[in-house]
Scaffold this motif. Sequence first.
Motif, PDB file in Angstrom:
ATOM      1  N   TRP A  43      34.690 -42.937 -26.170  1.00 24.43           N
ATOM      2  CA  TRP A  43      35.763 -42.078 -25.677  1.00 24.43           C
ATOM      3  C   TRP A  43      35.217 -41.086 -24.655  1.00 24.43           C
ATOM      4  CZ3 TRP A  43      40.985 -41.932 -26.069  1.00 24.43           C
ATOM      5  CH2 TRP A  43      41.614 -40.762 -25.659  1.00 24.43           C
ATOM      6  N   ASN A  44      34.097 -40.451 -25.004  1.00 25.88           N
ATOM      7  CA  ASN A  44      33.506 -39.479 -24.074  1.00 25.88           C
ATOM      8  C   ASN A  44      33.068 -40.152 -22.782  1.00 25.88           C
ATOM      9  OD1 ASN A  44      33.849 -37.427 -25.876  1.00 25.88           O
ATOM     10  ND2 ASN A  44      31.804 -37.652 -26.786  1.00 25.88           N
ATOM     11  N   GLY A  45      32.565 -41.380 -22.903  1.00 31.95           N
ATOM     12  CA  GLY A  45      32.098 -42.097 -21.726  1.00 31.95           C
ATOM     13  C   GLY A  45      33.225 -42.483 -20.800  1.00 31.95           C
ATOM     14  N   ALA A  46      34.436 -42.566 -21.340  1.00 33.19           N
ATOM     15  CA  ALA A  46      35.571 -42.950 -20.512  1.00 33.19           C
ATOM     16  C   ALA A  46      36.353 -41.734 -20.020  1.00 33.19           C
ATOM     17  CB  ALA A  46      36.491 -43.889 -21.291  1.00 33.19           C
ATOM     18  N   PHE A  47      36.458 -40.702 -20.866  1.00 30.58           N
ATOM     19  CA  PHE A  47      37.312 -39.557 -20.505  1.00 30.58           C
ATOM     20  C   PHE A  47      36.597 -38.209 -20.619  1.00 30.58           C
ATOM     21  CE2 PHE A  47      40.091 -42.772 -22.598  1.00 30.58           C
ATOM     22  CZ  PHE A  47      40.698 -43.236 -21.447  1.00 30.58           C
ATOM     23  N   GLY A  48      35.299 -38.237 -20.967  1.00 30.90           N
ATOM     24  CA  GLY A  48      34.565 -37.009 -21.289  1.00 30.90           C
ATOM     25  C   GLY A  48      34.644 -35.936 -20.220  1.00 30.90           C
ATOM     26  N   ASP A  49      34.471 -36.291 -18.956  1.00 26.41           N
ATOM     27  CA  ASP A  49      34.717 -35.306 -17.899  1.00 26.41           C
ATOM     28  C   ASP A  49      35.346 -36.022 -16.716  1.00 26.41           C
ATOM     29  OD1 ASP A  49      32.782 -36.452 -16.257  1.00 26.41           O
ATOM     30  OD2 ASP A  49      31.204 -35.160 -17.031  1.00 26.41           O
ATOM     31  N   SER A  50      35.589 -35.290 -15.649  1.00 26.81           N
ATOM     32  CA  SER A  50      36.393 -35.877 -14.580  1.00 26.81           C
ATOM     33  C   SER A  50      35.654 -37.010 -13.876  1.00 26.81           C
ATOM     34  CB  SER A  50      36.803 -34.803 -13.574  1.00 26.81           C
ATOM     35  OG  SER A  50      35.654 -34.211 -13.018  1.00 26.81           O
ATOM     36  N   TYR A  51      34.298 -36.970 -13.876  1.00 26.03           N
ATOM     37  CA  TYR A  51      33.556 -38.077 -13.265  1.00 26.03           C
ATOM     38  C   TYR A  51      33.816 -39.378 -14.013  1.00 26.03           C
ATOM     39  CZ  TYR A  51      29.741 -41.177 -12.025  1.00 26.03           C
ATOM     40  OH  TYR A  51      29.015 -42.267 -11.637  1.00 26.03           O
ATOM     41  N   PHE A  52      33.704 -39.311 -15.354  1.00 27.18           N
ATOM     42  CA  PHE A  52      33.919 -40.519 -16.150  1.00 27.18           C
ATOM     43  C   PHE A  52      35.343 -41.013 -16.008  1.00 27.18           C
ATOM     44  CE2 PHE A  52      30.269 -38.865 -18.806  1.00 27.18           C
ATOM     45  CZ  PHE A  52      29.389 -39.813 -18.347  1.00 27.18           C
ATOM     46  N   LEU A  53      36.288 -40.074 -15.977  1.00 23.95           N
ATOM     47  CA  LEU A  53      37.686 -40.478 -15.814  1.00 23.95           C
ATOM     48  C   LEU A  53      37.866 -41.217 -14.486  1.00 23.95           C
ATOM     49  CD1 LEU A  53      40.619 -40.356 -16.827  1.00 23.95           C
ATOM     50  CD2 LEU A  53      40.879 -38.256 -15.522  1.00 23.95           C
ATOM     51  N   GLY A  54      37.241 -40.693 -13.434  1.00 25.52           N
ATOM     52  CA  GLY A  54      37.323 -41.339 -12.124  1.00 25.52           C
ATOM     53  C   GLY A  54      36.763 -42.741 -12.151  1.00 25.52           C
ATOM     54  N   GLU A  55      35.583 -42.907 -12.799  1.00 23.35           N
ATOM     55  CA  GLU A  55      34.966 -44.228 -12.881  1.00 23.35           C
ATOM     56  C   GLU A  55      35.830 -45.191 -13.690  1.00 23.35           C
ATOM     57  OE1 GLU A  55      31.819 -45.799 -11.787  1.00 23.35           O
ATOM     58  OE2 GLU A  55      32.446 -44.381 -10.261  1.00 23.35           O
ATOM     59  N   THR A  56      36.442 -44.665 -14.767  1.00 24.24           N
ATOM     60  CA  THR A  56      37.312 -45.517 -15.577  1.00 24.24           C
ATOM     61  C   THR A  56      38.477 -46.020 -14.734  1.00 24.24           C
ATOM     62  OG1 THR A  56      36.735 -44.296 -17.561  1.00 24.24           O
ATOM     63  CG2 THR A  56      38.757 -45.587 -17.646  1.00 24.24           C
ATOM     64  N   LEU A  57      39.122 -45.117 -13.999  1.00 25.63           N
ATOM     65  CA  LEU A  57      40.257 -45.530 -13.172  1.00 25.63           C
ATOM     66  C   LEU A  57      39.816 -46.493 -12.078  1.00 25.63           C
ATOM     67  CD1 LEU A  57      42.202 -42.159 -12.852  1.00 25.63           C
ATOM     68  CD2 LEU A  57      42.797 -44.162 -14.215  1.00 25.63           C
ATOM     69  N   ARG A  58      38.592 -46.301 -11.575  1.00 26.19           N
ATOM     70  CA  ARG A  58      38.075 -47.227 -10.570  1.00 26.19           C
ATOM     71  C   ARG A  58      37.939 -48.634 -11.152  1.00 26.19           C
ATOM     72  NH1 ARG A  58      33.849 -49.867 -10.204  1.00 26.19           N
ATOM     73  NH2 ARG A  58      32.705 -48.697 -11.752  1.00 26.19           N
ATOM     74  N   GLN A  59      37.470 -48.715 -12.396  1.00 28.80           N
ATOM     75  CA  GLN A  59      37.305 -50.012 -13.040  1.00 28.80           C
ATOM     76  C   GLN A  59      38.664 -50.641 -13.347  1.00 28.80           C
ATOM     77  OE1 GLN A  59      34.144 -51.410 -13.753  1.00 28.80           O
ATOM     78  NE2 GLN A  59      35.374 -53.217 -14.143  1.00 28.80           N
ATOM     79  N   VAL A  60      39.650 -49.775 -13.644  1.00 26.40           N
ATOM     80  CA  VAL A  60      40.994 -50.265 -13.967  1.00 26.40           C
ATOM     81  C   VAL A  60      41.604 -50.967 -12.748  1.00 26.40           C
ATOM     82  CG1 VAL A  60      43.352 -49.518 -14.493  1.00 26.40           C
ATOM     83  CG2 VAL A  60      41.425 -48.555 -15.768  1.00 26.40           C
ATOM     84  N   THR A  61      41.293 -50.474 -11.544  1.00 30.43           N
ATOM     85  CA  THR A  61      41.931 -50.967 -10.318  1.00 30.43           C
ATOM     86  C   THR A  61      41.822 -52.486 -10.131  1.00 30.43           C
ATOM     87  OG1 THR A  61      41.488 -48.827  -9.330  1.00 30.43           O
ATOM     88  CG2 THR A  61      42.068 -50.611  -7.831  1.00 30.43           C
TER      89      THR A  61
END
Lengths: 349, 319
Positions: A43-61
């Motif tokens: 969970w922290n690796g995906a949403f822990g801070d704004s960097y991880f959130l950005g990377e998660t959304l990048r992978q979602v694309t």
Amino acid sequence: MLFSNRMINILIPIISVVLGLLSGAIIMLVFGYNPIEGYAALWNGAFGDSYFLGETLRQVTPYILSGLAVAFALRTGLLNIGVEGQVFVGWLASVAVGISFDLPMIIHLPLAILAAALAGAFWGFIPGILKAKLGVHEVIVTIMMNYIALYISNDIVRNVLTDGEDRTAEIAPSASLASEWLASMTYFSRLHYGLIVALFMALVMWFVLNKTTRGFELRSVGFNQNASKYAGMSVGKNIVLAMVISGAFAGLAGAMEGLGTFGYMNVKSGFTNIGFDGIAVALLGANMALGVVLAAFLFGTLKIGALNMPTEAGVPTELVEIVIALIIFFVASSYIIRWAFLRFKKEGK
Amino acid sequence: MGFIDIIASIIPAAMVYAAPLIFTALGGVFSERSGIINIGLEGLMVMGAFVGIVFHLTFYDTFGAATPWVSIFVAMIVSALFALVHAVASITFRADQVVSGVAINFLALGIGLFLTKQWYDKGQTDMVARPFYATDIPLLSKIPILGEWFFSGWYMTSYLAIILAFVVWFVIFKTPFGLRLRSVGEHPMAADTNGIKVYRMRYIAVMLSGALGGLGGSVYALTVALNFSHSTIVGQGFMALAAVIFGKWHPLGALGAAIFFGFAQSLSIFGSGLPLLEDVPQIFLLIAPYVLTILALAGFIGRAEAPKSLGEPYIKGSR
């Protein structure tokens, strides 16, 4: 009614995900890890801070687009295992256009994206026309096309786009999807404007399938080829069209990597798995546009979050691959879940 | 280098690459003849490679020189059990066979890499100490030309693969078991009416494909790769599947196709040093197996007819 058919259709993906995550927890327990710590790390690796959130959304694309590609073909009754190869040729085409021209952004970027869609569409056209004209099973052809795409793109990167290098030049800024604004908002993650393209394409798929005559025909062929033929539709034409559109979606997924995340194409020793994961995304999303977006979000979260599991909880990243595989099994085996529901319902009476 | 020497260097190399494909393709023939599509051959090979390497690394001290043989046997058993997952999903739970196969591929790689990290604390295992070695057959290797081509520098596993292809041909076409297997794949309801247990036959076929896929994977690992990592098995399983189709679901056809693909693979690796072939760009040799399979399917190289009920779950009592 407690369990209507519609209700069960919505519940099956949710139950599958829960069962998959539970199995993951059991595996962690067996190997002496704390599953709560493991999933907290994820969970922290995906949403822990704004960097991880950005990377998660990048992978979602790219997952949204590859999921749409698989889903679109499945709605016409075709299993497109070739999304992987279509992603490759799309990636290659977008980068080729990105490095070879010097145009204003308003022309260059759309041109590069269009090139990717066309390349993917062409790669989908071949199995489509073989299926429509000669009745060749699309699964085997698309698998073979994957390898042809892999080796040909490697060869083109090495011998056409460069002079024996393993990596092409960076694309021109005018063809890039990268966004300083999104990057700075997410602490310099690689999040790019592609997410908007992907969400827009989800809308396009929903519109085409549900609001146009052509979409009705495509779905109709997926339900029953004989009935569609009897109603005067051309089954062959719709099969080719479905594969072409599916390939175009996949090509766009490649463009997301080429123009957004990386900005170049390199020689690859194996597949990116964007296409294969797309099968999981489409299945979990019940082949519907909204479902695909949600499923892509889940898989993007799992993939990026998993990268944090070794450091924070000591759990190997590969656990997530097992969880994803199990989720696919559970969704594919929905017959047994449905059966359990119906039994439960009967006994409840 | 003379012509005879060139052939003498190509044939054993081609057979090294062909042997794992032959084993796995024979497994594919069993499964597909019974009506179960097996896209999971790749995953079964991954499992075989993983088990073969890990067993070898762990038990080398116990079994010594016999370790490779024991390892491939254990890999067969474990992969056969692993194939049960595909069998349960696609036969009993009526899952889409292609999707279940895709999941098998994910699962095998996931389990293999997870356990590799768990046990060795890194992305790949160590190299095995004593893999299979190429040998010369006594006496036969002394025959001029033929001895050089077919009896020197081969691995025993390559001979085993060829012999096994004939055994499988005999089993499928000359025994009652084979007849039942084929009837289940062509028309399960008719087979059921005749008292053949459709589910049992299909379970056996899928487990056999697991055993042979595991054999193929472990043989590849112990002759070519020598360790296990994410890139040990990359596409060999799909190539074996291509061999099944290119060989028209016939064991000997699959044997021929697998040998041909093995040639193409070894040529794409060693071809640049050979006269005649040094002018052919490597890319054509790399994509040849896949292009040829598509052409075969499209009917340009004789029509390939799949077993009739391939891919359809059998539901008792339905018509």
